[in-house]
Motif scaffolding. Sequence first.
Motif, PDB file in Angstrom:
ATOM      1  N   PHE A  52      -7.976 -17.152   3.918  1.00 29.87           N
ATOM      2  CA  PHE A  52      -7.830 -15.698   3.902  1.00 29.87           C
ATOM      3  C   PHE A  52      -7.732 -15.140   5.316  1.00 29.87           C
ATOM      4  O   PHE A  52      -8.427 -15.577   6.228  1.00 29.87           O
ATOM      5  CB  PHE A  52      -9.029 -15.047   3.201  1.00 29.87           C
ATOM      6  N   PHE A  53      -6.852 -14.155   5.464  1.00 28.01           N
ATOM      7  CA  PHE A  53      -6.795 -13.318   6.658  1.00 28.01           C
ATOM      8  C   PHE A  53      -6.991 -11.895   6.154  1.00 28.01           C
ATOM      9  O   PHE A  53      -6.261 -11.450   5.264  1.00 28.01           O
ATOM     10  CB  PHE A  53      -5.449 -13.455   7.377  1.00 28.01           C
ATOM     11  N   VAL A  54      -7.967 -11.185   6.710  1.00 25.35           N
ATOM     12  CA  VAL A  54      -8.349  -9.887   6.144  1.00 25.35           C
ATOM     13  C   VAL A  54      -8.437  -8.811   7.219  1.00 25.35           C
ATOM     14  O   VAL A  54      -8.934  -9.051   8.327  1.00 25.35           O
ATOM     15  CB  VAL A  54      -9.710  -9.985   5.419  1.00 25.35           C
ATOM     16  N   ASP A  55      -7.936  -7.625   6.873  1.00 21.03           N
ATOM     17  CA  ASP A  55      -8.111  -6.429   7.697  1.00 21.03           C
ATOM     18  C   ASP A  55      -8.647  -5.339   6.782  1.00 21.03           C
ATOM     19  O   ASP A  55      -7.940  -4.862   5.892  1.00 21.03           O
ATOM     20  CB  ASP A  55      -6.788  -5.980   8.333  1.00 21.03           C
ATOM     21  N   ASP A  56      -9.895  -4.971   6.982  1.00 23.62           N
ATOM     22  CA  ASP A  56     -10.534  -3.985   6.111  1.00 23.62           C
ATOM     23  C   ASP A  56     -10.696  -2.667   6.864  1.00 23.62           C
ATOM     24  O   ASP A  56     -11.278  -2.619   7.942  1.00 23.62           O
ATOM     25  CB  ASP A  56     -11.904  -4.502   5.655  1.00 23.62           C
ATOM     26  N   GLY A  57     -10.176  -1.607   6.297  1.00 23.03           N
ATOM     27  CA  GLY A  57     -10.297  -0.290   6.904  1.00 23.03           C
ATOM     28  C   GLY A  57      -9.293  -0.025   8.005  1.00 23.03           C
ATOM     29  O   GLY A  57      -9.526   0.816   8.872  1.00 23.03           O
ATOM     30  N   ILE A  58      -8.157  -0.733   7.987  1.00 21.64           N
ATOM     31  CA  ILE A  58      -7.137  -0.559   9.028  1.00 21.64           C
ATOM     32  C   ILE A  58      -5.824  -0.126   8.390  1.00 21.64           C
ATOM     33  O   ILE A  58      -5.348  -0.738   7.435  1.00 21.64           O
ATOM     34  CB  ILE A  58      -6.923  -1.857   9.826  1.00 21.64           C
ATOM     35  N   THR A  59      -5.224   0.912   8.913  1.00 20.79           N
ATOM     36  CA  THR A  59      -3.997   1.446   8.369  1.00 20.79           C
ATOM     37  C   THR A  59      -2.830   0.473   8.520  1.00 20.79           C
ATOM     38  O   THR A  59      -2.764  -0.309   9.481  1.00 20.79           O
ATOM     39  CB  THR A  59      -3.618   2.776   9.058  1.00 20.79           C
ATOM     40  N   GLY A  60      -1.915   0.551   7.568  1.00 22.52           N
ATOM     41  CA  GLY A  60      -0.740  -0.313   7.615  1.00 22.52           C
ATOM     42  C   GLY A  60       0.367   0.220   8.511  1.00 22.52           C
ATOM     43  O   GLY A  60       1.397  -0.428   8.685  1.00 22.52           O
TER      44      GLY A  60
END
Length: 227
Positions: A52-60
């Motif tokens: 998994f690669f995860v970005d939580d709470g970051i705009t696209g």
Amino acid sequence: MTANTTYPDNITALYARLSQEDALDGESNSIANQKKILQKAAKDKGYTDTIFFVDDGITGTTMKRPGFQKMIAAIEAGYISAVFVKDLSRLGRNYIEVGKLTEEFFPLHDVRLVAVSDGVDSDEGEDDFTPFKNIMNEYYAKDISKKRRIVNKMKGNAGIPLSPPPYGYIKNLEDPRFWVIDPEAAEVVRCIYRLALEGNGPLQIATALGTMGGAEPLGLSNQQGRL
């Protein structure tokens, strides 16, 4: 760009991203839900060696996301053979940048792209609607940003604060949208202004507050250097 981590060869990347706006949609877009969807989709297509690669709470709208950049670095280093996302908007909401990924970057590195909810699978041929989906994803981000500005402007015009209360104020218990004066802290603020008008500098004011015994109970002992 180089990968800072060594991965097994031919590993499958499962990329999940959630912005603050996406979080408003509830559980359907949560990181946990995305992970379940991606694990199942990868397994159904025969991929079991996943990461998994995860970005939580970051705009696209930005491509400078820590998890995303790590995945890109791993692809460039030749570790990744496939990338799974819940939908194309997880990759980003920038039409041009996501287009470069789907049409140039992934094919160049021989990476299979699967966007589960959008029905996109690069191994099954080109999807003529993919560019339009990317355009709509970017439009969504711009629309949300525009609506947020309008809401903030309306709040400001109505006298509703848009930030946490500064020292000297607290939220109104009857209506948390507004601030009310914190009597104890307000007295310290008035004292600071009086001392400043008398010609005292930050150090003298901090010393005076400490001498008066008001620093510790009001939580100012750690702020003396900034007064």
